[in-house]
Design a protein around this motif. Sequence first.
Motif, mmCIF file in Angstrom:
data_model
loop_
_atom_site.group_PDB
_atom_site.id
_atom_site.type_symbol
_atom_site.label_atom_id
_atom_site.label_comp_id
_atom_site.label_asym_id
_atom_site.label_seq_id
_atom_site.Cartn_x
_atom_site.Cartn_y
_atom_site.Cartn_z
ATOM 1 N N ARG A 9 -20.006 12.156 27.987
ATOM 2 C CA ARG A 9 -19.315 11.155 27.189
ATOM 3 C C ARG A 9 -19.329 9.802 27.880
ATOM 4 O O ARG A 9 -19.432 8.760 27.237
ATOM 5 N N ALA A 12 -22.572 8.265 27.228
ATOM 6 C CA ALA A 12 -22.645 7.768 25.852
ATOM 7 C C ALA A 12 -21.959 6.417 25.732
ATOM 8 O O ALA A 12 -22.466 5.498 25.074
ATOM 9 N N LEU A 16 -23.619 2.574 24.839
ATOM 10 C CA LEU A 16 -23.027 1.650 23.868
ATOM 11 C C LEU A 16 -22.832 0.272 24.500
ATOM 12 O O LEU A 16 -23.089 -0.749 23.863
ATOM 13 N N ARG A 75 -23.085 8.224 12.611
ATOM 14 C CA ARG A 75 -22.880 7.155 13.585
ATOM 15 C C ARG A 75 -24.092 6.941 14.470
ATOM 16 O O ARG A 75 -24.503 5.815 14.725
ATOM 17 N N ARG A 76 -24.648 8.023 14.984
ATOM 18 C CA ARG A 76 -25.756 7.892 15.924
ATOM 19 C C ARG A 76 -26.941 7.179 15.279
ATOM 20 O O ARG A 76 -27.564 6.299 15.891
ATOM 21 N N LEU A 79 -26.059 3.370 14.779
ATOM 22 C CA LEU A 79 -26.039 2.632 16.051
ATOM 23 C C LEU A 79 -27.455 2.440 16.598
ATOM 24 O O LEU A 79 -27.829 1.338 17.013
ATOM 25 N N ALA A 80 -28.258 3.511 16.588
ATOM 26 C CA ALA A 80 -29.634 3.402 17.089
ATOM 27 C C ALA A 80 -30.461 2.481 16.201
ATOM 28 O O ALA A 80 -31.268 1.674 16.691
ATOM 29 N N ALA A 123 -16.147 4.628 18.333
ATOM 30 C CA ALA A 123 -16.726 5.778 19.016
ATOM 31 C C ALA A 123 -16.277 5.850 20.470
ATOM 32 O O ALA A 123 -15.999 6.932 21.001
ATOM 33 N N ILE A 182 -29.093 5.816 22.909
ATOM 34 C CA ILE A 182 -28.164 6.309 21.898
ATOM 35 C C ILE A 182 -28.685 7.597 21.276
ATOM 36 O O ILE A 182 -27.951 8.578 21.103
ATOM 37 N N LEU A 183 -29.967 7.631 20.952
ATOM 38 C CA LEU A 183 -30.541 8.835 20.355
ATOM 39 C C LEU A 183 -30.489 10.021 21.306
ATOM 40 O O LEU A 183 -30.280 11.170 20.896
ATOM 41 N N PHE A 186 -25.986 9.955 22.918
ATOM 42 C CA PHE A 186 -24.800 9.870 22.074
ATOM 43 C C PHE A 186 -24.612 11.184 21.325
ATOM 44 O O PHE A 186 -25.518 11.649 20.636
ATOM 45 N N ARG A 188 -23.342 14.107 18.638
ATOM 46 C CA ARG A 188 -23.117 14.168 17.195
ATOM 47 C C ARG A 188 -21.645 14.507 16.982
ATOM 48 O O ARG A 188 -21.216 15.633 17.183
#
Length: 403
Positions: A9, A12, A16, A75-76, A79-80, A123, A182-183, A186, A188
């Motif tokens: 986390r 992640a 961001l 979200r992912r 964001l990506a 997030a 992010i991919l 981050f 799910r």
Amino acid sequence: MESGARAGRGAAVGVLALGVFGIITTEMGVVGVLPRLAQRLQVAPATAGWLVGAFALTVALGGPGLTLLAARLPRRAVLAGAAALFALSNAVCALSDSFPVVLAFRIVPALAHPVFFALALTAAGRLAAPGRAGRAVTTVFAGVSAGFAFGVPLTSFLADHFGLAAAFWTGAGVNLLAAAGILLLFPRLSEAERPTWAGQLGILRSTRLWLSVAAVALVFAAMFSGYGFFAEYLERVTGLAPSLTGPALMAFGIVMTGAGVGFGRLLERGLTRTVTAYPLLYIGLYALLYAVGTHPALMAGAVLLWGAVHSGGLAVAQGWLARDAAGAPEFGNSLFISFSNLGITLGTALAGATVTAAGPRRLPLTGAALALLALAAVLARRRLGPTQAPVPEAAPAPARVAP
């Protein structure tokens, strides 16, 4: 196992922050290379200024509606995709000599700017451990400080020594790295409790929310009435050589990057106390800048203090508004992005009028007056008491990570 989840986390939240750094570098890096870019695009400097102005206006006007539409998407992916769009914008700026094309590819990613920020802030709070949401949010905001402290000077340095294309390709690379991170990193998140559009728009009926919105706009107006004319004040009032303005801005940004974490901890310990104290800090800061403005040695220390106080504005204002938008956090964050940009516009306009009418020496007085109005808005909000459905001052509990 638990330590591995926390590390994941944390990574992640880190990507961001990298995405925010890439976006701020893309947005503001143009400021430092605008004369060179105007020459390459064969337009007047005033026309080239639309590359900055149109971006900010798009962010301010488009944020809430676009975030509302994006809130129900994964979200992912959003964001990506937003980070990748900023990479594309940089690539077009590196390759094109057409002003309309470059302007278009400044406006298009500006539509994604508030969406990325709104989702990233929400997030970060959900990914944080209990009681650590303030720090997670300020970690994301550290990407803003780093963008100003390092991204903008780096863009200018690369443009001066290796050409505009190299500067923009570097920006593209940073944004692509953020998209890939992010991919890959981050998680799910569980989407079981997504609010409806009606539920999100329902927060607009709250008087408490609108007082918080007013406080956000006035806090940013106070902050940027001074910061927007940073070089003007140091050069014309303090007598600093123009060649030293860049290093002063970098020192300001470095202090701002480090000091933001402290404000995150203060927010976790007491949101209301910290938000109430913040405009008072700025009033005191502007009194100091007015008092020592003509003394270069004293101003050197005052600039560092300025950076430390300035660092808290983003997290303080976002935390204050988020409390009254707890039922629709992403839409609330989009309101934060839009009204903070409107506050920046208000603050810089009033500061510009001050410079024209009374000279830069009076800039701290304008900033102090705006900070006093921000304090009045905060106190008016406090008089209404807690939200209808009280929520903890620290952030929501960490989100469940879907398998």
